[in-house]
Design a protein around this motif. Structure first.
Motif, short mmCIF file in Angstrom:
data_model
loop_
_atom_site.label_atom_id
_atom_site.label_comp_id
_atom_site.label_asym_id
_atom_site.label_seq_id
_atom_site.Cartn_x
_atom_site.Cartn_y
_atom_site.Cartn_z
N ALA A 1 71.23 118.93 76.08
CA ALA A 1 71.32 119.04 77.53
C ALA A 1 70.00 118.68 78.19
O ALA A 1 68.93 118.88 77.63
N LEU A 2 70.08 118.09 79.39
CA LEU A 2 68.88 117.80 80.18
C LEU A 2 68.45 119.10 80.85
O LEU A 2 69.04 119.53 81.84
N ALA A 3 67.42 119.73 80.32
CA ALA A 3 67.05 121.05 80.84
C ALA A 3 65.55 121.26 80.95
O ALA A 3 65.08 122.38 81.01
N PHE A 4 64.76 120.16 80.98
CA PHE A 4 63.32 120.33 81.01
C PHE A 4 62.75 120.46 82.43
O PHE A 4 61.58 120.69 82.63
N ASP A 5 63.62 120.28 83.44
CA ASP A 5 63.20 120.39 84.85
C ASP A 5 64.17 121.35 85.53
O ASP A 5 65.39 121.16 85.47
N GLU A 6 63.65 122.38 86.18
CA GLU A 6 64.51 123.40 86.78
C GLU A 6 64.69 123.22 88.28
O GLU A 6 65.27 124.08 88.94
N SER A 7 64.24 122.10 88.85
CA SER A 7 64.40 121.88 90.29
C SER A 7 65.88 121.67 90.61
O SER A 7 66.66 121.20 89.78
N ASN A 8 66.26 122.01 91.84
CA ASN A 8 67.66 121.90 92.25
C ASN A 8 68.18 120.47 92.18
O ASN A 8 69.31 120.22 91.73
N LEU A 9 67.35 119.51 92.61
CA LEU A 9 67.79 118.11 92.59
C LEU A 9 68.00 117.62 91.17
O LEU A 9 68.97 116.92 90.87
N PHE A 10 67.09 117.97 90.27
CA PHE A 10 67.24 117.57 88.87
C PHE A 10 68.52 118.13 88.28
O PHE A 10 69.30 117.42 87.63
N LEU A 11 68.77 119.42 88.50
CA LEU A 11 69.97 120.05 87.96
C LEU A 11 71.23 119.44 88.55
O LEU A 11 72.24 119.28 87.86
N TYR A 12 71.17 119.07 89.84
CA TYR A 12 72.32 118.43 90.49
C TYR A 12 72.64 117.09 89.83
O TYR A 12 73.78 116.82 89.46
N TYR A 13 71.60 116.24 89.67
CA TYR A 13 71.85 114.92 89.08
C TYR A 13 72.20 115.02 87.59
O TYR A 13 73.00 114.22 87.08
N ALA A 14 71.62 115.99 86.90
CA ALA A 14 71.98 116.17 85.49
C ALA A 14 73.45 116.54 85.35
O ALA A 14 74.14 116.09 84.43
N LYS A 15 73.93 117.34 86.30
CA LYS A 15 75.33 117.76 86.28
C LYS A 15 76.27 116.58 86.50
O LYS A 15 77.25 116.40 85.77
N ILE A 16 75.97 115.75 87.50
CA ILE A 16 76.88 114.63 87.77
C ILE A 16 76.72 113.54 86.71
O ILE A 16 77.65 112.78 86.45
N ALA A 17 75.53 113.47 86.07
CA ALA A 17 75.35 112.51 84.99
C ALA A 17 76.24 112.85 83.81
O ALA A 17 76.83 111.97 83.17
N LEU A 18 76.36 114.15 83.50
CA LEU A 18 77.21 114.58 82.41
C LEU A 18 78.68 114.25 82.68
O LEU A 18 79.47 114.11 81.75
N LYS A 19 79.03 114.13 83.96
CA LYS A 19 80.39 113.76 84.34
C LYS A 19 80.58 112.24 84.35
O LYS A 19 81.68 111.75 84.61
N GLY A 20 79.48 111.53 84.10
CA GLY A 20 79.57 110.07 84.12
C GLY A 20 79.59 109.49 85.51
O GLY A 20 80.02 108.36 85.71
N GLU A 21 79.11 110.25 86.51
CA GLU A 21 79.18 109.80 87.90
C GLU A 21 77.89 109.14 88.38
O GLU A 21 77.77 108.79 89.55
N CYS A 22 76.91 109.00 87.50
CA CYS A 22 75.72 108.23 87.86
C CYS A 22 75.06 107.74 86.58
O CYS A 22 75.36 108.22 85.49
N GLU A 23 74.18 106.76 86.72
CA GLU A 23 73.45 106.22 85.58
C GLU A 23 72.32 107.18 85.23
O GLU A 23 71.72 107.81 86.11
N VAL A 24 71.98 107.31 83.95
CA VAL A 24 70.83 108.12 83.55
C VAL A 24 70.10 107.39 82.43
O VAL A 24 70.71 106.91 81.47
N PHE A 25 68.79 107.27 82.59
CA PHE A 25 67.94 106.61 81.61
C PHE A 25 66.94 107.65 81.12
O PHE A 25 66.29 108.32 81.94
N VAL A 26 66.82 107.81 79.81
CA VAL A 26 66.01 108.90 79.28
C VAL A 26 64.96 108.40 78.29
O VAL A 26 65.13 107.37 77.65
N ALA A 27 63.88 109.18 78.19
CA ALA A 27 62.85 108.96 77.17
C ALA A 27 63.00 110.07 76.15
O ALA A 27 63.05 111.25 76.50
N VAL A 28 63.09 109.70 74.87
CA VAL A 28 63.38 110.67 73.81
C VAL A 28 62.30 110.57 72.74
O VAL A 28 61.90 109.48 72.33
#
Length: 302
Positions: free
Chosen positions: A12-39
């Motif tokens: 899970a994307l959980a390294f940022d606790e800001s409201n906006l981050f959590l909002y976009y992480a939630k819709i990303a998991l639904k496939g409703e936006c693009e997400v690019f990550v560094a791992v």
């Protein structure tokens, strides 16, 4: 650090606790936006960029975050460039992101180093609803508001909120917004909760010539946002835009139990509108203006 454009299963994307981050992480998991990550080598996230493609083919970067202990390693720039490359590969002609420069000097350096340039500046007005601001606004509307109502009605303009509008008028607006705005601003999408009583359209000769849509801010139902507004070119400078904005602010002032703040953006280059707003009671005590800067990066011809 590996760059990827998909989520690692079970991580899970959980390294940022800001409201906006959590909002976009939630819709990303639904496939409703693009997400690019560094791992990293342990398959732990070190940073993420969220975005989507607008209706007019622009890759919109909505949020960027790098894990605190991994900052100052060039991850943000690599993510921005990686996201841009992916958007260009999908046919986007440009990539854009908007943020408050005064509060993000480090991000500005990274953005400009990544080849982005300033496209436009806008002003975000945040109006806080208090007994004092409501009192001042009601007094203003009793004078200037009534005068504008009379002026517009004499010119045979009609204003209705979305609750009063017929299905065909709303369908036309929905189609127009779908073509002009990205889904995260679309008041007719499932991602936004529209406030029909505070959204207005202006009609003349049975034709919709302007509109303003008010929606709840994601994750904060007591904050309303003017998510989109428009006026036909042939009806600009006729008072249509001011009329819808005043009616929306009037609704907010009359709904203290529902809405505590309202946010709307104006183009800083629109001097006529900014000068006009300077005469309106929108900069009450407790309200503030935030300057937003939009940066673009264009696809280079091959």
């Amino acid at each position: 650090m590996i760059l990827q454009n998909y989520l690692i299963k079970g991580k899970a994307l959980a390294f940022d606790e800001s409201n906006l981050f959590l909002y976009y992480a939630k819709i990303a998991l639904k496939g409703e936006c693009e997400v690019f990550v560094a791992v990293d080598d342990c398959e732990q996230y070190g940073g993420a960029v969220f975005g989507e493609i607008s209706a007019d083919g622009v890759g919109m970067i909505k949020y960027i975050s790098v894990k605190k202990e991994m900052r100052n390693q060039g991850i943000a720039q690599k993510l921005l460039l990686y996201a841009a490359e992916n958007f260009f590969a999908q046919g986007c002609r440009s990539v854009a992101l908007e943020f408050v420069v005064e509060k993000n000097a480090a991000l500005r350096r990274v953005v400009e180093k990544s080849g982005f340039y300033v496209k436009k500046e806008s002003i975000s007005v945040i109006n806080t609803s208090t007994p004092h601001t409501r009192s001042v606004f009601h007094k203003y509307m009793a004078e200037e508001g009534d005068r504008l109502d009379s002026f517009m009605k004499k010119r045979r303009f009609v204003i209705k909120n979305f609750c009063e509008a017929d299905a065909e008028s709303l369908r036309q607006i929905k189609d127009e917004i779908g073509k002009a705005y990205p889904s995260y601003l679309d008041p007719f999408s499932e991602r936004r909760k529209r406030i029909d009583e505070g959204s207005f359209l202006v009609i003349k000769n049975e034709k919709t010539v302007g509109y303003l849509a008010l929606t709840e801010l994601p994750n904060n139902p007591q904050v309303a946002e003017v998510s989109c507004r428009a006026c036909l070119d042939s009806y600009k400078n006729t008072g249509v835009g001011v009329w819808t904005l005043l009616k929306t602010l009037e609704y907010v002032a009359a709904s203290p139990d529902k809405i505590k703040k309202v946010i709307f953006n104006i183009d800083a280059a629109d001097k006529k509108l900014t000068n006009m707003l300077g005469k309106l009671p929108v900069s009450f005590p407790g309200s503030k203006e935030i300057k937003l800067t939009t940066f673009y990066k264009d696809r280079t011809a091959k």
